[in-house]
Design a protein around this motif. Structure first.
Motif, PDB file in Angstrom:
ATOM      1  N   ASP A 138       0.802  -1.229   0.000  1.00 24.59           N
ATOM      2  CA  ASP A 138       0.000   0.000   0.000  1.00 24.59           C
ATOM      3  C   ASP A 138       0.836   1.280   0.000  1.00 24.59           C
ATOM      4  OD1 ASP A 138      -2.354  -1.464   0.012  1.00 24.59           O
ATOM      5  OD2 ASP A 138      -2.285  -1.693   2.207  1.00 24.59           O
ATOM      6  N   ARG A 139       2.148   1.153  -0.068  1.00 18.89           N
ATOM      7  CA  ARG A 139       2.992   2.355  -0.078  1.00 18.89           C
ATOM      8  C   ARG A 139       3.132   2.930  -1.478  1.00 18.89           C
ATOM      9  NH1 ARG A 139       7.969   2.191   4.035  1.00 18.89           N
ATOM     10  NH2 ARG A 139       7.017   0.881   5.633  1.00 18.89           N
ATOM     11  N   ARG A 140       3.289   4.242  -1.517  1.00 17.97           N
ATOM     12  CA  ARG A 140       3.583   4.900  -2.783  1.00 17.97           C
ATOM     13  C   ARG A 140       5.102   5.010  -2.932  1.00 17.97           C
ATOM     14  NH1 ARG A 140      -1.607   6.186  -3.961  1.00 17.97           N
ATOM     15  NH2 ARG A 140      -2.735   6.396  -2.006  1.00 17.97           N
ATOM     16  N   PRO A 141       5.571   5.202  -4.180  1.00 16.12           N
ATOM     17  CA  PRO A 141       7.028   5.204  -4.410  1.00 16.12           C
ATOM     18  C   PRO A 141       7.806   6.099  -3.458  1.00 16.12           C
ATOM     19  CG  PRO A 141       5.889   5.131  -6.499  1.00 16.12           C
ATOM     20  CD  PRO A 141       4.813   5.255  -5.437  1.00 16.12           C
ATOM     21  N   ARG A 142       7.306   7.310  -3.170  1.00 16.90           N
ATOM     22  CA  ARG A 142       8.107   8.217  -2.333  1.00 16.90           C
ATOM     23  C   ARG A 142       8.232   7.723  -0.890  1.00 16.90           C
ATOM     24  NH1 ARG A 142       3.557  11.060  -3.216  1.00 16.90           N
ATOM     25  NH2 ARG A 142       2.150  11.204  -1.442  1.00 16.90           N
ATOM     26  N   GLU A 143       7.402   6.752  -0.523  1.00 17.76           N
ATOM     27  CA  GLU A 143       7.478   6.202   0.840  1.00 17.76           C
ATOM     28  C   GLU A 143       8.349   4.941   0.895  1.00 17.76           C
ATOM     29  OE1 GLU A 143       2.861   7.540   1.751  1.00 17.76           O
ATOM     30  OE2 GLU A 143       3.318   5.549   0.963  1.00 17.76           O
ATOM     31  N   MET A 144       9.078   4.702  -0.176  1.00 15.89           N
ATOM     32  CA  MET A 144       9.940   3.511  -0.220  1.00 15.89           C
ATOM     33  C   MET A 144      11.375   3.908  -0.542  1.00 15.89           C
ATOM     34  SD  MET A 144       7.604   0.669  -2.145  1.00 15.89           S
ATOM     35  CE  MET A 144       6.828   1.735  -3.316  1.00 15.89           C
ATOM     36  N   SER A 145      12.323   3.065  -0.119  1.00 13.58           N
ATOM     37  CA  SER A 145      13.728   3.285  -0.473  1.00 13.58           C
ATOM     38  C   SER A 145      13.931   2.952  -1.950  1.00 13.58           C
ATOM     39  CB  SER A 145      14.616   2.383   0.382  1.00 13.58           C
ATOM     40  OG  SER A 145      14.460   1.031  -0.013  1.00 13.58           O
ATOM     41  N   GLY A 146      15.084   3.331  -2.471  1.00 11.66           N
ATOM     42  CA  GLY A 146      15.393   3.027  -3.867  1.00 11.66           C
ATOM     43  C   GLY A 146      15.338   1.534  -4.151  1.00 11.66           C
ATOM     44  N   GLY A 147      15.921   0.761  -3.254  1.00 11.03           N
ATOM     45  CA  GLY A 147      15.932  -0.694  -3.437  1.00 11.03           C
ATOM     46  C   GLY A 147      14.524  -1.269  -3.465  1.00 11.03           C
ATOM     47  N   GLN A 148      13.688  -0.721  -2.596  1.00  8.56           N
ATOM     48  CA  GLN A 148      12.297  -1.194  -2.556  1.00  8.56           C
ATOM     49  C   GLN A 148      11.558  -0.802  -3.835  1.00  8.56           C
ATOM     50  OE1 GLN A 148      11.346   0.729   1.129  1.00  8.56           O
ATOM     51  NE2 GLN A 148      11.858  -1.070   2.363  1.00  8.56           N
ATOM     52  N   GLN A 149      11.815   0.422  -4.313  1.00  8.74           N
ATOM     53  CA  GLN A 149      11.157   0.856  -5.552  1.00  8.74           C
ATOM     54  C   GLN A 149      11.596  -0.014  -6.731  1.00  8.74           C
ATOM     55  OE1 GLN A 149      10.729   5.206  -6.283  1.00  8.74           O
ATOM     56  NE2 GLN A 149      11.849   5.424  -4.371  1.00  8.74           N
ATOM     57  N   THR A 176      25.387  -0.334  -2.371  1.00  7.23           N
ATOM     58  CA  THR A 176      25.920  -1.666  -2.668  1.00  7.23           C
ATOM     59  C   THR A 176      25.001  -2.784  -2.179  1.00  7.23           C
ATOM     60  OG1 THR A 176      28.103  -0.715  -2.407  1.00  7.23           O
ATOM     61  CG2 THR A 176      27.986  -3.106  -2.451  1.00  7.23           C
ATOM     62  N   LYS A 177      24.494  -2.632  -0.958  1.00  9.83           N
ATOM     63  CA  LYS A 177      23.686  -3.706  -0.371  1.00  9.83           C
ATOM     64  C   LYS A 177      22.369  -3.874  -1.137  1.00  9.83           C
ATOM     65  CE  LYS A 177      21.432  -4.814   4.035  1.00  9.83           C
ATOM     66  NZ  LYS A 177      20.308  -3.874   4.191  1.00  9.83           N
ATOM     67  N   SER A 178      21.674  -2.786  -1.386  1.00  9.99           N
ATOM     68  CA  SER A 178      20.403  -2.864  -2.122  1.00  9.99           C
ATOM     69  C   SER A 178      20.644  -3.374  -3.538  1.00  9.99           C
ATOM     70  CB  SER A 178      19.729  -1.500  -2.209  1.00  9.99           C
ATOM     71  OG  SER A 178      19.637  -0.921  -0.943  1.00  9.99           O
ATOM     72  N   GLY A 179      21.755  -2.934  -4.127  1.00 13.33           N
ATOM     73  CA  GLY A 179      22.102  -3.388  -5.477  1.00 13.33           C
ATOM     74  C   GLY A 179      22.295  -4.886  -5.524  1.00 13.33           C
ATOM     75  N   ARG A 180      22.985  -5.416  -4.519  1.00  9.97           N
ATOM     76  CA  ARG A 180      23.199  -6.869  -4.469  1.00  9.97           C
ATOM     77  C   ARG A 180      21.878  -7.610  -4.313  1.00  9.97           C
ATOM     78  NH1 ARG A 180      27.886  -6.518  -0.841  1.00  9.97           N
ATOM     79  NH2 ARG A 180      29.705  -6.339  -2.195  1.00  9.97           N
ATOM     80  N   GLN A 181      20.973  -7.040  -3.499  1.00  6.09           N
ATOM     81  CA  GLN A 181      19.673  -7.695  -3.309  1.00  6.09           C
ATOM     82  C   GLN A 181      18.896  -7.737  -4.622  1.00  6.09           C
ATOM     83  OE1 GLN A 181      18.225  -5.240  -0.133  1.00  6.09           O
ATOM     84  NE2 GLN A 181      19.053  -6.573   1.468  1.00  6.09           N
ATOM     85  N   VAL A 182      18.920  -6.631  -5.341  1.00  5.27           N
ATOM     86  CA  VAL A 182      18.218  -6.571  -6.629  1.00  5.27           C
ATOM     87  C   VAL A 182      18.834  -7.562  -7.619  1.00  5.27           C
ATOM     88  CG1 VAL A 182      17.953  -5.099  -8.681  1.00  5.27           C
ATOM     89  CG2 VAL A 182      17.228  -4.265  -6.438  1.00  5.27           C
TER      90      VAL A 182
HETATM   91  P1  ADP Z   1      16.702  -1.546   1.368  1.00  2.00           P
HETATM   92  O1  ADP Z   1      18.191  -1.592   1.459  1.00  2.00           O
HETATM   93  O2  ADP Z   1      16.019  -2.714   2.001  1.00  2.00           O
HETATM   94  O3  ADP Z   1      16.184  -1.273  -0.004  1.00  2.00           O
HETATM   95  P2  ADP Z   1      17.093   0.806   3.019  1.00  2.00           P
HETATM   96  O4  ADP Z   1      18.112   0.126   3.846  1.00  2.00           O
HETATM   97  O5  ADP Z   1      17.475   1.841   2.041  1.00  2.00           O
HETATM   98  O6  ADP Z   1      16.198  -0.292   2.224  1.00  2.00           O
HETATM   99  O7  ADP Z   1      15.963   1.384   3.968  1.00  2.00           O
HETATM  100  C1  ADP Z   1      15.732   0.845   5.253  1.00  2.00           C
HETATM  101  C2  ADP Z   1      14.328   1.231   5.717  1.00  2.00           C
HETATM  102  O8  ADP Z   1      14.105   2.630   5.651  1.00  2.00           O
HETATM  103  C3  ADP Z   1      13.304   0.575   4.801  1.00  2.00           C
HETATM  104  O9  ADP Z   1      12.550  -0.375   5.540  1.00  2.00           O
HETATM  105  C4  ADP Z   1      12.422   1.693   4.330  1.00  2.00           C
HETATM  106  O10 ADP Z   1      11.067   1.417   4.653  1.00  2.00           O
HETATM  107  C5  ADP Z   1      12.880   2.941   5.019  1.00  2.00           C
HETATM  108  N1  ADP Z   1      13.085   4.016   4.023  1.00  2.00           N
HETATM  109  C6  ADP Z   1      14.194   4.229   3.280  1.00  2.00           C
HETATM  110  N2  ADP Z   1      14.067   5.310   2.504  1.00  2.00           N
HETATM  111  C7  ADP Z   1      12.842   5.812   2.751  1.00  2.00           C
HETATM  112  C8  ADP Z   1      12.088   6.936   2.260  1.00  2.00           C
HETATM  113  N3  ADP Z   1      12.595   7.785   1.341  1.00  2.00           N
HETATM  114  N4  ADP Z   1      10.862   7.144   2.764  1.00  2.00           N
HETATM  115  C9  ADP Z   1      10.354   6.302   3.660  1.00  2.00           C
HETATM  116  N5  ADP Z   1      10.984   5.235   4.179  1.00  2.00           N
HETATM  117  C10 ADP Z   1      12.219   4.984   3.723  1.00  2.00           C
END
Ligand code: ADP
Ligand code: ADP
Length: 226
Positions: A138-149, A176-182
């Protein structure tokens, strides 16, 4: 089975003042199930090559054959259908719709294909689970990290069950960490689901995920090793 075939492909960008020979006679074949990294310096023609493979743009000369189909003979409508049914795209900039939630972003390609709502939601949830972020539906892109997006973008690319995933610098904006996960997710899709992955990158550390590396320079293939 060959899923991608390029035969002597040239791409010349023409402007009023100059010409750029972005691809200069590229031929290559990719078999189903391969994980190919296309590497080369900035400006060497990597993105142009990926755009040719993805039928996002047409070669100036030469032939692009996808799943045995010569794309030069297809109408725009047929090309759109080929892309939608066979190819998933992942970009450096995620390209998610900012006003839609993660779930809705993943549902979008299925809306275009006319999949019924209940089935769409079920599959979108399943795909978010595949990329490990079902709790963020239910999150929108701006509420997620780059890796999550980028994970949402991968789930969206898988929505129509493509046999080919084309990835243009998918970790370019990630730590690096998010990149490896992707990359781990892409590798897993390749190994477990047999998805053919073509990855464009200038990052040498990503070559370890590929089972084949094609190097291009000035629009030409200069090395192709398994
Ligand atoms: P990941 O490495 O798993 O992609 P990060 O380590 O960058 O994620 O982020 C850790 C936590 O911080 C995540 O659970 C995420 O929900 C939160 N987070 C990171 N960036 C944002 C953002 N811009 N807005 C809201 N929450 C964020
Ligand atoms: P890479 O992805 O390896 O950085 P590109 O495929 O983006 O390389 O670009 C290859 C060459 O084509 C570069 O010289 C670039 O400036 C040029 N180029 C790419 N797209 C266009 C375009 N739309 N119009 C004119 N020149 C372009």
């Amino acid at each position: 089975m060959k899923v991608i075939e390029l035969v002597d492909v040239y791409k010349i960008y023409r402007t009023a003042y100059y010409e750029v020979h972005a691809l200069d006679g590229v031929s290559m074949e990719v078999e189903a199930g391969e994980f190919v990294a296309i590497m080369g310096p900035s400006g060497s023609g990597k993105s142009t090559l990926l755009n040719m493979i993805g039928c996002l743009d047409k070669p100036t000369k030469g032939e692009v054959i996808i799943n045995g189909v010569k794309t030069s003979g297809l109408s725009d409508r047929e090309l759109t259908k080929l892309r939608r049914d066979s190819i998933g795209f992942i970009f450096q900039q995620y390209n998610l719709i900012p006003t839609l939630t993660a779930l809705e972003n993943v549902e979008l390609p299925m809306i275009f294909r006319g999949v019924a709502r209940a089935e769409r939601e079920r599959r979108a949830k399943e795909l978010l689970k595949v990329v490990g972020i079902e709790e963020l539906a239910d999150r929108r892109p701006r509420e997620m990290s780059g890796g999550q997006q980028q994970r949402v973008a991968i789930a969206r690319a898988l929505a129509n069950n493509p046999k080919i995933l084309l990835c243009d610098e998918p970790t370019g904006n990630l730590d690096t960490k998010s990149g490896r996960q992707v990359m781990g997710i892409l590798k897993n899709l390749n190994e477990e689901n047999g998805v053919t992955v073509v990855l464009v990158t200038h990052d040498p550390s990503l070559s370890e995920y590929a089972d084949r590396v094609i190097r291009i320079r000035d629009g030409k293939v200069v090395e192709d090793v398994y």
